[in-house]
Scaffold this active site. Sequence first.
Site, PDB file in Angstrom:
ATOM      1  N   GLU A  25       1.605  -1.280   0.345  1.00  0.00           N
ATOM      2  CA  GLU A  25      -0.005  -0.228   0.416  1.00  0.00           C
ATOM      3  C   GLU A  25       0.823   1.137   0.110  1.00  0.00           C
ATOM      4  O   GLU A  25       1.604   1.576  -0.032  1.00  0.00           O
ATOM      5  CB  GLU A  25      -0.938  -0.287   1.233  1.00  0.00           C
ATOM      6  CG  GLU A  25      -2.396  -1.068   1.117  1.00  0.00           C
ATOM      7  CD  GLU A  25      -2.456  -1.100   1.660  1.00  0.00           C
ATOM      8  OE1 GLU A  25      -2.773  -0.187   3.445  1.00  0.00           O
ATOM      9  OE2 GLU A  25      -4.015  -1.848   1.918  1.00  0.00           O
ATOM     10  N   ARG A  64      -1.259   8.799   9.006  1.00  0.00           N
ATOM     11  CA  ARG A  64      -0.979   7.488  10.047  1.00  0.00           C
ATOM     12  C   ARG A  64      -0.642   6.615   8.312  1.00  0.00           C
ATOM     13  O   ARG A  64      -0.938   7.337   7.064  1.00  0.00           O
ATOM     14  CB  ARG A  64      -2.229   6.625  10.144  1.00  0.00           C
ATOM     15  CG  ARG A  64      -2.050   5.269  11.107  1.00  0.00           C
ATOM     16  CD  ARG A  64      -3.469   4.655  10.938  1.00  0.00           C
ATOM     17  NE  ARG A  64      -4.398   4.654  10.281  1.00  0.00           N
ATOM     18  CZ  ARG A  64      -4.836   4.368   9.002  1.00  0.00           C
ATOM     19  NH1 ARG A  64      -3.778   2.852   9.017  1.00  0.00           N
ATOM     20  NH2 ARG A  64      -5.909   4.662   8.273  1.00  0.00           N
ATOM     21  N   ARG A 117      -0.912   9.121   2.001  1.00  0.00           N
ATOM     22  CA  ARG A 117      -2.697   9.371   1.777  1.00  0.00           C
ATOM     23  C   ARG A 117      -2.458  10.809   2.287  1.00  0.00           C
ATOM     24  O   ARG A 117      -3.251  11.705   1.135  1.00  0.00           O
ATOM     25  CB  ARG A 117      -3.198   9.315   2.932  1.00  0.00           C
ATOM     26  CG  ARG A 117      -2.767   7.438   2.785  1.00  0.00           C
ATOM     27  CD  ARG A 117      -4.297   6.916   4.462  1.00  0.00           C
ATOM     28  NE  ARG A 117      -4.356   5.593   4.089  1.00  0.00           N
ATOM     29  CZ  ARG A 117      -5.125   4.580   4.592  1.00  0.00           C
ATOM     30  NH1 ARG A 117      -5.250   4.489   5.488  1.00  0.00           N
ATOM     31  NH2 ARG A 117      -5.034   3.587   3.891  1.00  0.00           N
ATOM     32  N   HIS A 132      -9.011   9.341   3.513  1.00  0.00           N
ATOM     33  CA  HIS A 132      -8.736   8.537   2.210  1.00  0.00           C
ATOM     34  C   HIS A 132      -8.965   9.220   1.600  1.00  0.00           C
ATOM     35  O   HIS A 132      -9.723   9.800   1.190  1.00  0.00           O
ATOM     36  CB  HIS A 132      -9.660   7.143   3.143  1.00  0.00           C
ATOM     37  CG  HIS A 132      -9.120   5.939   2.566  1.00  0.00           C
ATOM     38  ND1 HIS A 132      -9.000   5.733   1.202  1.00  0.00           N
ATOM     39  CD2 HIS A 132      -8.424   5.213   2.987  1.00  0.00           C
ATOM     40  CE1 HIS A 132      -8.512   4.204   0.921  1.00  0.00           C
ATOM     41  NE2 HIS A 132      -8.534   3.726   2.046  1.00  0.00           N
ATOM     42  N   HIS A 162     -11.204   9.686   7.411  1.00  0.00           N
ATOM     43  CA  HIS A 162     -10.873   7.920   7.921  1.00  0.00           C
ATOM     44  C   HIS A 162     -10.752   7.524   9.210  1.00  0.00           C
ATOM     45  O   HIS A 162     -11.041   6.994  10.113  1.00  0.00           O
ATOM     46  CB  HIS A 162     -10.029   8.025   6.859  1.00  0.00           C
ATOM     47  CG  HIS A 162      -9.674   5.966   6.639  1.00  0.00           C
ATOM     48  ND1 HIS A 162     -10.338   4.514   6.481  1.00  0.00           N
ATOM     49  CD2 HIS A 162      -8.739   5.752   6.355  1.00  0.00           C
ATOM     50  CE1 HIS A 162     -10.415   4.289   6.338  1.00  0.00           C
ATOM     51  NE2 HIS A 162      -9.185   3.988   7.099  1.00  0.00           N
TER      52      HIS A 162
END
Length: 490
Positions: free
Chosen positions: A110, A363, A268, A224, A328
């Site tokens: 990811e 994160r 992100r 997100h 998110h």
Amino acid sequence: MNVVVVGSGIAGLTAALHAHEAGHAVTLVTKGALGEGCTPLAQGGIAGAHGAGDSPRAHAADTVTAGAGLSSVPAVEVLVTEAAARIAELVARGVAFDRSADGELLLGREAAHSHARIAHAGGDATGAAIAGALSAAVRASEIGIREHAFLVDLLVERGVGRGIRLLEAEGIRDLEADAVILATGGAGQLYRHTTNPPGATGDGIAAALRAGATVADLEFVQFHPTILAAGPAFLISEAVRGEGATLIDEEGRRFTLDVHPDGELAPRDVVARAIARRAAVQGAPVRLDATMLGAERLARRFPTIDRVTRERGFDWSRVPLPVTPAAHYLMGGVATDLEGRSSLPGLFAVGEVARTGVHGANRLASNSLLEAAVFGARAAAALTAPWPDVAPRTSLATTTEPARSPVDPFRRAALQQLMWEDVGLLRTEDGLRRALETVRGWRTSCPSPRTLADHEDANLLLLAEATASAALARPVSVGAHFREPALIGV
């Protein structure tokens, strides 16, 4: 000890099981049904299953880089060094992670990860597999379970946490305890667009604030990048981009390469802002193009996403999906040490409700399930340890300016729109001040809460004020907190 755990996601379930297995009398309290919340919605997986060429050191480096340099290095070291043990524990408790024909864990990659290290279950149903297995373990134990019980407040006696106050169908009830472990999740319902379920109203953080516990980093809200922009919020896992899907604008161009060399696999916050800006310029959602992966591969690797997108009229093997960012994950929360202890003796916090320092300003993908498992276990192990000396507790900062009542009466939808516009992805000083003044006006005009919805609204207003205050107090952009001179509409 008599221990109360509040929350039944992976953090609360892990803490309850470890505390019970250590010989404590445990009661698990949950707002909804056991195992509900954000955990069963998690698609991508859990980081830390290290494959060939990977290492805890590399995982730590990726975590710190994604956190924009604000991650606590000791907390990150705890996370990555204990990852293998916690994943092995999940396997032992019945989580069936996806494996190859020879029995090896299948590992996905990811955004912002330097290696494929994400263990997943059911393709894109990792959270559901974890929640199901841990909930079954709790039900099979002698842990007391109180479902549909809402946390109203923490009970504090002479500066020590002594239990919780609950709102149940029968009314208000106090539940005394030698220690309380908060595992109530985040506050995604602050925003108009969120991946979080309706119950994510920040109840644990708000209760901790009212009790005087230290709360930190509320300005760091992760959005997100890819939520299906059609129908109710539905997350399109970052793992889809990890498999090779691209983000394209209305001309079919991969625009994320303009802002970061890693393109779709940049951190992100970078990807989410790029999407927001491009969508604002073209006046329509950007699209996630996974057509190159093919129908068979998409259905096998992402069965949940495949089913939902098709139910909503999209054949994503042929047509790119419209996507938008959404709130998110909250990197901030109740400030804790490496054992989950807060500044209030007797109060622990684990999972998204806590600010361990692992995530810094942003994160790293799939570190949330891991953090919850690691620190849930550590908190349970520290229940009988002496409470360390802590700095004086702080409460929510107040202003010397009188609060002005907003023109419009309070409605949750209005608060969510205000936070989305002024305390969201792209922030300005004027917008933050406007949001703060409006929220403070609403707080002074709202009556004392009586119903569950009233309590949730009060918690959201308290956290909205704290979040806007924290964002205003940090003038420099870092990670998920981005300040600019003029707001770009999202």
